[in-house]
Design an enzyme around this catalytic site. Structure first.
Site, PDB file in Angstrom:
ATOM      1  N   ASP A 497     -22.684  26.982 -14.480  1.00  0.00           N
ATOM      2  CA  ASP A 497     -21.720  27.397 -15.495  1.00  0.00           C
ATOM      3  C   ASP A 497     -20.498  26.488 -15.469  1.00  0.00           C
ATOM      4  OD1 ASP A 497     -20.933  28.401 -12.966  1.00  0.00           O
ATOM      5  OD2 ASP A 497     -19.648  29.901 -13.902  1.00  0.00           O
ATOM      6  N   ARG A 501     -14.869  24.829  -9.549  1.00  0.00           N
ATOM      7  CA  ARG A 501     -14.218  25.885  -8.777  1.00  0.00           C
ATOM      8  C   ARG A 501     -15.194  26.499  -7.775  1.00  0.00           C
ATOM      9  NH1 ARG A 501     -13.816  29.501 -14.155  1.00  0.00           N
ATOM     10  NH2 ARG A 501     -15.822  30.558 -14.076  1.00  0.00           N
ATOM     11  N   GLU A 503     -17.407  28.575  -7.513  1.00  0.00           N
ATOM     12  CA  GLU A 503     -18.452  29.367  -8.168  1.00  0.00           C
ATOM     13  C   GLU A 503     -19.680  28.490  -8.347  1.00  0.00           C
ATOM     14  OE1 GLU A 503     -19.157  32.240 -12.054  1.00  0.00           O
ATOM     15  OE2 GLU A 503     -17.298  31.109 -11.855  1.00  0.00           O
ATOM     16  N   ASP A 510     -24.904  31.561 -20.097  1.00  0.00           N
ATOM     17  CA  ASP A 510     -24.497  30.232 -20.545  1.00  0.00           C
ATOM     18  C   ASP A 510     -25.722  29.403 -20.917  1.00  0.00           C
ATOM     19  OD1 ASP A 510     -22.689  31.469 -18.569  1.00  0.00           O
ATOM     20  OD2 ASP A 510     -21.414  29.749 -18.926  1.00  0.00           O
ATOM     21  N   TRP A 561     -27.419  38.161 -20.895  1.00  0.00           N
ATOM     22  CA  TRP A 561     -27.502  37.140 -19.845  1.00  0.00           C
ATOM     23  C   TRP A 561     -28.948  37.056 -19.347  1.00  0.00           C
ATOM     24  CZ3 TRP A 561     -22.961  37.685 -21.718  1.00  0.00           C
ATOM     25  CH2 TRP A 561     -21.941  36.820 -21.400  1.00  0.00           C
ATOM     26  N   GLU A 774     -13.888  26.613 -20.916  1.00  0.00           N
ATOM     27  CA  GLU A 774     -14.310  28.014 -20.843  1.00  0.00           C
ATOM     28  C   GLU A 774     -13.492  28.875 -21.801  1.00  0.00           C
ATOM     29  OE1 GLU A 774     -15.311  31.335 -17.387  1.00  0.00           O
ATOM     30  OE2 GLU A 774     -13.958  29.668 -16.943  1.00  0.00           O
ATOM     31  N   HIS A 794     -17.089  23.670 -19.126  1.00  0.00           N
ATOM     32  CA  HIS A 794     -17.925  24.852 -19.285  1.00  0.00           C
ATOM     33  C   HIS A 794     -18.694  24.670 -20.591  1.00  0.00           C
ATOM     34  CE1 HIS A 794     -17.580  28.463 -16.708  1.00  0.00           C
ATOM     35  NE2 HIS A 794     -18.243  29.093 -17.660  1.00  0.00           N
TER      36      HIS A 794
END
Length: 915
Positions: A497, A501, A503, A510, A561, A774, A794
């Site tokens: 994604d 960061r 994550e 996505d 998702w 994002e 993003h």
């Protein structure tokens, strides 16, 4: 809409006479590929591959083919001992299934193909292609997992996780005969770099990549024939934590990690006499943690201390007497070691700084001019004891300093500690960063900083960027560039994604909105197929699918998702024509629909969802989740997943399943319309009407025709209420273009697309974006960073790229895999020209239009073995339209001109007085 068919014969005779194929022309099949596009693969995984090839550009169609497969190239084409398809009357030139005996581990086979063209002329045989299989079963491995013994007391990071200092492992061996062939089979729980006799093996990055390690670990096969020498040899491996063992994921590995990295390798050597010698990882290996890479993590960066360098450590005669004996572990039969299903990560591009900014604190900022993903390579003069520090960030703050707040806990810092006075060339090995800017400090004041000190190494999975788009509008071109860079930055072994960061996970939402765009931009067939294999492995026993793959978030699924498990397979099949995608994933799709049903009451789904993520101006307490009712979202995706599974059942010939899903879809659609829409086509209370609510209903074709026609007007009213700005998040935005287009409101879409104010695609460009963001307003020149300044790389909002290719450039598939192509550009007053190209399975498709004065000039190229349909706006008297200099037979309806059944070739359409 079919209005009239232009006769193929007429087109051949009248329009393409100058390009007719001479019966004496020698044609040769080109670009031979197997399965998902592999060319001459080494260490291949598919024991029953499919075959594809392209026809010569002068050929119109194929009417038959013949494939031969042999164990030796000299047996081709006349003595194939593995498979001979014989002459097959078929126009299929992509994904032809192999029907010989299942291929086995290590097997090396060779193949050729020839075809008959539309005039029954036989082509020459293709060049010989080959396939070499990897190790397909755990039983093929004689090696053991090895690692350095666990210490009595672990070092820990500031986050309380165990620190797995990178391991250096080595083994010596002797060869007493000349090497004919050598293969290194290798993988790790962690990430590795292998060397033989001091030479690095290949240029792969962060191998083996990321899969559900509890189910499958991918293996790599390398040809190391040229790396070996007579007499003494050494193999060395550097092993780091990577995704398997490191601090990674927002809800996992923030505490103690209990899975140290391990490596397994098997070097199989055949000498010129035919003897086989196998070198395996076992208890005879030595290891140390005292190497120059002191620490390395995907989030936090790498520390390299040249004082710990061990010259020649992976070469023979190195003294490893102080190293430790490794621990070994048998292969777990529940975890499959299996060849990697797509290309590994590589250094794909290099960027040079566009600006050097000297700061007041003896540091310097380098601006690469482009938000990118990878690492920085240093080429810098150093003094002994210098500690170079590299901090990475995507943006600068108001004071011109590196902005890192959006990185969360990811430090993204690399260090190099100098041992001596010299110019050092170095780059990190086992980390990656998302950045546009890098801050360099710790250099000696005797040296004046230069741009040449740093190079940005852009890393992503080893596929080619193949789509091209250009228009007369600079910001539209910048948007396309931003979408491309969003793909480069996030297709990092899996579809991340975000890349910067703490994550960097494979969020399914996505992925499902972006896959059509990605397939225009890049050759990612194998990339997506491999990720789907991980998705199948991660599917829960109840049929649910996690929201990230590989799964880091526990056992829960979310509508919109997790529906990627039906959307991604269907889109991948439809845009490549690879039936194997549906065959591989159909069972997963069915189980997911069953799970949806279990979460529904009276055909209305109550599955949880994160909502229309990051919808602007959301009125919710958690304003990231959007205003569209959760049950509306979940029921809409329930219907869409059932529809796609129904379509897959039809393609695969599962007629009973098709009937079942047809009936289920009807029931869901009726329940959806009755629950959320009134008789006037409006979303009624207690549900909040939103742009996304209408877009889901119309985009997924859930409403009856009568209600849908009324709902369109309510959608337009919602848009008008926002001064023709979008109010959609991750779920709704990808549907905005196709819904407005198909309902005849393309002008409204262009108005939204060309908006300069918030929220819009051009708005972030106006704030300096070089990738997709994002949030539309993650940063603004007026207000600085948003309260929740999230990812500046993003790709989800880049889903508009699909429409840019399909309707601005005008290229889309009418039949699976572009067997039939739709050319339907939609010119706009703000554009004088636009062009696009796409490298399909059959060849390059191009579409270029422009206005010259008042005339509309349109050029298209249709690859061999395909056909096409052209739909153009009705500009003026159709007597003013010519096709390759001839006046075609056509008709007009609803302000369109339709020309159908064009065969392969180049066409020029001139529409006079169109403007």
């Amino acid at each position: 809409m079919r209005i009239n068919i232009i006769c193929i014969a007429l087109l051949q005779c009248l329009l393409l006479g100058c390009n007719e194929i001479s019966k004496n022309t020698v044609q040769v099949p080109e670009q031979l590929r197997v399965s998902e596009g592999f060319q001459n693969p080494l260490g291949f995984y598919d024991a029953t591959p499919s075959f594809s090839w392209k026809l010569s550009q002068t050929v119109k169609n194929q009417i038959a083919y013949k494939i031969v497969v042999a164990s030796k190239p000299e047996l081709l084409p006349n003595q194939p001992d593995i498979w001979n398809s014989g002459k097959v009357t078929s126009n299929q030139s992509t994904f032809v299934k192999y029907e010989g005996k299942t291929l086995k581990s290590r097997q090396n086979v060779f193949w050729q193909v020839q075809y008959w063209d539309e005039n029954d002329n036989l082509s020459s045989w293709s060049e010989t292609a080959q396939i070499e299989m990897g190790l397909l079963s755990n039983t093929d491995w004689k090696a053991k997992w090895v690692k350095i013994p666990d210490p009595k007391e672990w070092e820990t990071t500031q986050y309380g996780t165990r620190l797995f200092r990178p391991q250096y492992l080595r083994n010596d061996f002797k060869l007493d005969a000349e090497v004919k062939k050598a293969r290194l089979y290798i993988t790790s729980k962690g990430v590795f770099q292998a060397q033989i006799n001091g030479q690095k093996i290949e240029n792969d990055v962060l191998t083996p990549g990321w899969t559900p390690y509890h189910k499958r670990i991918e293996t790599l096969t390398y040809d190391v024939t040229e790396n070996l020498q007579n007499d003494k040899n050494s193999i060395g491996i550097i092993l780091a934590e990577g995704w398997h063992s490191g601090r990674f994921g927002p809800r996992r590995r923030w505490d103690t990690v209990v899975a140290p990295p391990q490596v397994i390798c098997q070097l199989e050597i055949e000498d010129i006499k035919g003897n086989i010698k196998t070198i395996v990882s076992d208890k005879n290996w030595k290891a140390t943690r005292k190497g120059s890479i002191r620490t390395s993590g995907l989030y936090d960066g790498e520390v390299y201390d040249a004082n710990f360098e061990m010259p020649n450590w992976s070469q023979p005669n190195f003294d490893d007497s102080s190293w430790e004996t490794v621990e070994t572990e048998d292969i777990n039969p529940k975890i499959q070691l299996f060849p990697k299903k797509h290309a590994p990560l590589k250094n794909k591009m290099e960027l040079q700084p566009v600006e050097l900014i000297q700061t007041e604190d003896n540091s310097v900022l380098f601006d690469f001019g482009q938000n990118m993903v990878g690492v920085v390579q240093l080429n810098i003069p150093l003094k002994r004891g210098d500690t170079i520090k590299l901090r990475h960030g995507e943006m600068l703050d108001a004071n011109g300093e590196l902005f890192t707040k959006n990185l969360g806990s990811a430090k993204s810092v690399d260090y190099y500690i100098a041992k001596e006075n010299k110019v050092v060339t170095w780059q990190p090995t086992f980390t990656f960063h998302g950045f546009r800017y890098v801050e360099l400090s710790g250099f000696n004041s005797a040296f004046k900083p230069e741009k040449s000190w740093v190079t940005g190494l852009v890393q992503y999975s080893d596929f080619e960027m193949q789509g091209q788009f250009k228009s007369s509008h600079p910001k539209l071109n910048q948007l396309h560039s931003n979408i491309q860079w969003g793909l480069r930055g996030n297709f990092f072994d899996i579809p991340l994604d975000c890349p910067q960061r703490s994550e960097r996970l494979g969020w399914t939402g996505d992925a499902q909105v972006f896959i059509p765009t990605s397939l225009f931009l890049s050759e990612t067939h194998a990339f997506w197929s491999a990720w789907l294999a991980s998705m199948r492995e991660e599917q829960f026993t109840n049929g649910g699918v996690p929201v990230v793959v590989p799964n880091f978030t526990g056992k829960f699924a979310q509508a919109g998702w997790s529906d990627a498990c039906t959307i991604v397979p269907w889109e991948l099949y439809f845009r490549t024509g690879d039936l194997g995608v549906l065959e591989d994933n159909y069972a997963m799709m069915k189980r997911w629909c069953d799970y949806h049903t279990s979460e529904a009451t009276n055909h209305l789904s109550h599955m949880s969802t994160v909502g229309d993520w990051l919808q602007p101006y959301s009125q919710q307490k958690d304003d990231r989740r959007g205003d569209t009712p959760n049950t509306l979202i979940s029921t809409a995706f329930y219907a869409q997943s059932v529809k796609l599974t129904m379509k897959a059942a039809k393609i695969l010939g599962f007629n009973e399943d098709k009937k079942y899903y047809e009936q289920l879809l009807d029931s869901i659609s009726i329940a959806f319309e009755n629950e959320y829409f009134n008789n006037e086509g409006k979303i009624e209370q207690p549900y909040t009407p939103t742009q996304t609510g209408y877009l889901l209903a119309l985009g997924f074709d859930i409403l009856s025709e009568e209600i849908a026609n009324k709902a369109i007007h309510h959608l337009l009213k919602e848009i008008e209420n926002t001064d023709n700005h979008l109010r959609t998040g991750f779920i709704g935005t990808p549907l905005l273009a196709p819904v407005l287009d198909k309902t005849g409101h393309t002008d409204k879409l262009f108005e939204i697309l060309f908006k300069e104010t918030y929220p819009s695609w051009f708005y972030s460009i106006n704030q300096g974006a070089t990738t997709m963001w994002e949030r539309w307003d993650g940063y603004t020149h007026d207000n600085g960073f948003a309260d929740r300044a999230l990812s500046f790389n993003h790709y989800a909002y880049g889903a508009i790229g699909q429409w840019m290719y399909e309707r601005i450039a005008g290229i889309s598939p009418l039949e699976a895999g572009y067997k039939k192509i739709l050319f339907a550009p939609m010119p706009h007053l703000k554009l004088n020209e636009a062009s696009g190209s796409y490298e399909s399975q059959y060849g390059k498709i191009t579409s270029n239009w422009k206005f010259e004065g008042s005339d509309f000039i349109y050029n298209i190229s249709i690859p061999p073995n395909t056909s096409a349909k052209v739909i153009l706006p009705f500009f003026s008297d159709t007597a003013n339209l010519t096709l390759n200099g001839q006046t075609p037979v056509f008709d007009k309806e609803k302000n369109t001109v339709v020309i159908d059944d064009l065969i392969s070739g180049d066409y020029k359409i001139i529409y006079k007085n169109a403007r």
